[in-house]
Design an enzyme around this catalytic site. Sequence first.
Site, PDB file in Angstrom:
ATOM      1  N   ASN A  37       0.821  -1.217   0.000  1.00 40.77           N
ATOM      2  CA  ASN A  37       0.000   0.000   0.000  1.00 40.77           C
ATOM      3  C   ASN A  37       0.855   1.267   0.000  1.00 40.77           C
ATOM      4  OD1 ASN A  37      -2.331   1.499   0.160  1.00 40.77           O
ATOM      5  ND2 ASN A  37      -2.789   0.988   2.301  1.00 40.77           N
ATOM      6  N   HIS A 122     -14.704  -5.257  10.896  1.00 44.65           N
ATOM      7  CA  HIS A 122     -14.304  -3.927  11.379  1.00 44.65           C
ATOM      8  C   HIS A 122     -15.526  -3.059  11.632  1.00 44.65           C
ATOM      9  CE1 HIS A 122      -9.992  -3.441   9.692  1.00 44.65           C
ATOM     10  NE2 HIS A 122     -10.203  -4.677  10.086  1.00 44.65           N
ATOM     11  N   ARG A 147     -13.653  -6.066  15.494  1.00 43.59           N
ATOM     12  CA  ARG A 147     -12.698  -5.037  15.921  1.00 43.59           C
ATOM     13  C   ARG A 147     -13.455  -3.725  15.979  1.00 43.59           C
ATOM     14  NH1 ARG A 147      -7.835  -2.397  12.351  1.00 43.59           N
ATOM     15  NH2 ARG A 147      -9.360  -0.747  12.110  1.00 43.59           N
ATOM     16  N   TYR A 159      -7.637   7.677  12.198  1.00 42.46           N
ATOM     17  CA  TYR A 159      -7.429   6.589  11.252  1.00 42.46           C
ATOM     18  C   TYR A 159      -8.232   5.368  11.685  1.00 42.46           C
ATOM     19  CZ  TYR A 159      -5.169   3.248   8.229  1.00 42.46           C
ATOM     20  OH  TYR A 159      -4.928   2.287   7.284  1.00 42.46           O
ATOM     21  N   ASP A 209      -7.438  -1.985  17.648  1.00 44.15           N
ATOM     22  CA  ASP A 209      -6.153  -1.722  16.984  1.00 44.15           C
ATOM     23  C   ASP A 209      -5.648  -0.335  17.385  1.00 44.15           C
ATOM     24  OD1 ASP A 209      -4.008  -1.544  15.286  1.00 44.15           O
ATOM     25  OD2 ASP A 209      -5.127  -2.053  13.462  1.00 44.15           O
ATOM     26  N   HIS A 211      -2.793   0.858  16.199  1.00 46.20           N
ATOM     27  CA  HIS A 211      -2.029   1.359  15.041  1.00 46.20           C
ATOM     28  C   HIS A 211      -0.669   1.926  15.457  1.00 46.20           C
ATOM     29  CE1 HIS A 211      -5.174   0.654  12.155  1.00 46.20           C
ATOM     30  NE2 HIS A 211      -6.043   1.359  12.824  1.00 46.20           N
ATOM     31  N   GLU A 235      -4.157  -4.710  19.474  1.00 47.00           N
ATOM     32  CA  GLU A 235      -3.234  -4.839  18.333  1.00 47.00           C
ATOM     33  C   GLU A 235      -2.274  -3.661  18.236  1.00 47.00           C
ATOM     34  OE1 GLU A 235      -5.399  -5.438  14.705  1.00 47.00           O
ATOM     35  OE2 GLU A 235      -3.784  -4.569  13.500  1.00 47.00           O
ATOM     36  N   GLU A 261       1.620  -6.941  11.458  1.00 48.61           N
ATOM     37  CA  GLU A 261       1.145  -6.735  10.085  1.00 48.61           C
ATOM     38  C   GLU A 261       2.195  -6.047   9.215  1.00 48.61           C
ATOM     39  OE1 GLU A 261      -2.442  -4.448  10.965  1.00 48.61           O
ATOM     40  OE2 GLU A 261      -1.511  -2.712  10.052  1.00 48.61           O
ATOM     41  N   ARG A 282       0.711 -11.361  13.459  1.00 50.23           N
ATOM     42  CA  ARG A 282      -0.190 -10.891  12.391  1.00 50.23           C
ATOM     43  C   ARG A 282       0.459 -10.850  10.998  1.00 50.23           C
ATOM     44  NH1 ARG A 282      -4.555  -8.772  12.180  1.00 50.23           N
ATOM     45  NH2 ARG A 282      -4.119  -6.726  11.270  1.00 50.23           N
ATOM     46  N   HIS A 311      -3.163 -10.332   9.076  1.00 49.33           N
ATOM     47  CA  HIS A 311      -3.683  -9.072   8.524  1.00 49.33           C
ATOM     48  C   HIS A 311      -4.553  -9.389   7.302  1.00 49.33           C
ATOM     49  CE1 HIS A 311      -2.217  -4.997   6.620  1.00 49.33           C
ATOM     50  NE2 HIS A 311      -3.361  -4.845   7.240  1.00 49.33           N
ATOM     51  N   ASP A 315      -6.425  -3.488   1.535  1.00 48.87           N
ATOM     52  CA  ASP A 315      -5.288  -3.238   0.634  1.00 48.87           C
ATOM     53  C   ASP A 315      -4.541  -4.530   0.313  1.00 48.87           C
ATOM     54  OD1 ASP A 315      -4.770  -2.465   3.521  1.00 48.87           O
ATOM     55  OD2 ASP A 315      -2.706  -2.651   2.843  1.00 48.87           O
ATOM     56  N   GLU A 338      -8.314 -11.649   9.935  1.00 44.73           N
ATOM     57  CA  GLU A 338      -9.008 -10.372   9.681  1.00 44.73           C
ATOM     58  C   GLU A 338      -9.703 -10.446   8.326  1.00 44.73           C
ATOM     59  OE1 GLU A 338      -6.289  -7.096   9.450  1.00 44.73           O
ATOM     60  OE2 GLU A 338      -7.880  -5.594   9.501  1.00 44.73           O
ATOM     61  N   TRP A 401       3.394   5.577  13.231  1.00 47.49           N
ATOM     62  CA  TRP A 401       2.244   4.832  12.762  1.00 47.49           C
ATOM     63  C   TRP A 401       1.973   3.769  13.764  1.00 47.49           C
ATOM     64  CZ3 TRP A 401      -1.996   4.316  10.536  1.00 47.49           C
ATOM     65  CH2 TRP A 401      -2.284   5.046   9.362  1.00 47.49           C
TER      66      TRP A 401
HETATM   67  O1  KDG Z   1      -2.061  -0.517   4.559  1.00 46.05           O
HETATM   68  C1  KDG Z   1      -2.258  -0.367   5.915  1.00 46.05           C
HETATM   69  C2  KDG Z   1      -3.541  -0.999   6.371  1.00 46.05           C
HETATM   70  O2  KDG Z   1      -3.683  -2.302   5.863  1.00 46.05           O
HETATM   71  C3  KDG Z   1      -3.580  -1.066   7.868  1.00 46.05           C
HETATM   72  O3  KDG Z   1      -3.567   0.215   8.377  1.00 46.05           O
HETATM   73  C4  KDG Z   1      -4.790  -1.783   8.347  1.00 46.05           C
HETATM   74  O4  KDG Z   1      -4.040  -1.716  10.601  1.00 46.05           O
HETATM   75  C5  KDG Z   1      -4.710  -2.234   9.744  1.00 46.05           C
HETATM   76  C6  KDG Z   1      -5.469  -3.427  10.072  1.00 46.05           C
HETATM   77  O5  KDG Z   1      -5.301  -3.927  11.177  1.00 46.05           O
HETATM   78  O6  KDG Z   1      -6.232  -3.898   9.230  1.00 46.05           O
HETATM   79 MG    MG Z   2      -3.690  -3.103  12.216  1.00 45.62          MG
END
Ligand code: KDG
Ligand code: MG
Length: 401
Positions: A37, A122, A147, A159, A209, A211, A235, A261, A282, A311, A315, A338, A401
């Site tokens: 991605n 999600h 989630r 996000y 999550d 992130h 996560e 991930e 993941r 994951h 994407d 997921e 991130w």
């Molecule tokens: O490309 C990044 C996404 O796939 C990611 O941010 C998604 O964190 C994510 C998740 O747990 O699906």
């Molecule tokens: Mg994630």
Amino acid sequence: MKITGGKVIVCSPGRNFVTLKLETADGVYGLGDATLNGREMAVASYLRDHLLPLLEGRDARRIEDIWQFLYKGAYWRRGPVTMAAIAAVDTALWDIKGKLLNTPVYQLLGGASREAVLVYGHANGETIDNAVEAAGGFLAVGYRAVRVQCGVPGMEKVYGVSSGMAYEPALRGPISETAWSSEGYLSCVTPLFERLRRELGFDVHLLHDVHHRLRPIEAARLGHDLEPHRLFWLEDPTVADNPESFRLIRQHTTTPLAVGEVFNSIHDCRQLIQEQLIDYVRTTVVHAGGISHLRKIASLAELYQVRTGSHGATDLSPVCMAAALHFDLSVHNFGIQEYMPHTSETDRVFPHAYRFADGVMHPGDKPGLGVDIDEAVAATFPYRPAYLPVARLLDGTMHDW
Ligand code: KDG
Ligand code: MG
């Protein structure tokens, strides 16, 4: 069974996907997902300019040897671009082998270890009310694991939270820079899960999550505060560049942790697994070297009672989803997968045999992976550059991130 060549198909049915189509002398072909991605064209070039010329004339049945040849032969090891390209080749070779032997890939991986694969969806909402309602909607259509993410008052965008379903944004146009406050975020998460448990009870698996956005000590406090709400997992509580951070989190909480991930090799998760600092790994087929390498990660994890939880955001293409489901069905220490459904445009480009019902999925029993690409439809969705947003603290400092 010689590899005669292949092509790299880049398309954008709503979001960008890079797909490798590997061809053999008998006319059998295999598919592999190579999508990274926001950095898609780097992997496309790695495949087109460097790997395809090396593969021509090789025996497509020698999956492990080709993996080692591409990994060791490059001299430059690991990294997301290299490992996504190797993953695509590996996935395509498993697809070819399944088609050659007229059997679904999971049968080649040892057969089914379970009837079907537990998946999580999600749910998100700008407010706690909206998020709780969205989670209820997932239960109503059969999900057993959800989630849940919610917005933070005073922060314009968070996000993972949007009003639509296909939320994971890789935005076209100028890169989006969003504001982030860990204090604001932390003030919302525990109240969200209090409400979720009060309204939905304890029969549903709930996940969350972070992130990678918290410092280790903040993540430790969050894990501790969430304990009464019995999360399935928390996560990416912090960045995993430094595995010791997880020791700190672990010292303070029994909330299960899921990480990986963004990992691309067994070496990224070796210490986390061996020191039992996480509960779920993941890593995915597309970003961690394909089915062959993911199986090695799962075998290592099995020794330490760490389970898999790959994951599966949108994407990752349907080719990756299909490969993931064959892996999930077969591997002994599977935990959860997921699942975010793709758009109808994406499903038209990638017709597939996998299916969802009652909160679980199955890859189907077609030979190989059971997923195809309609190149004519793919050609109607040309590549369009898009990037993930970045986050800055309220004073403008670039954040993790
Ligand atoms: O490309 C990044 C996404 O796939 C990611 O941010 C998604 O964190 C994510 C998740 O747990 O699906
Ligand atoms: Mg994630």
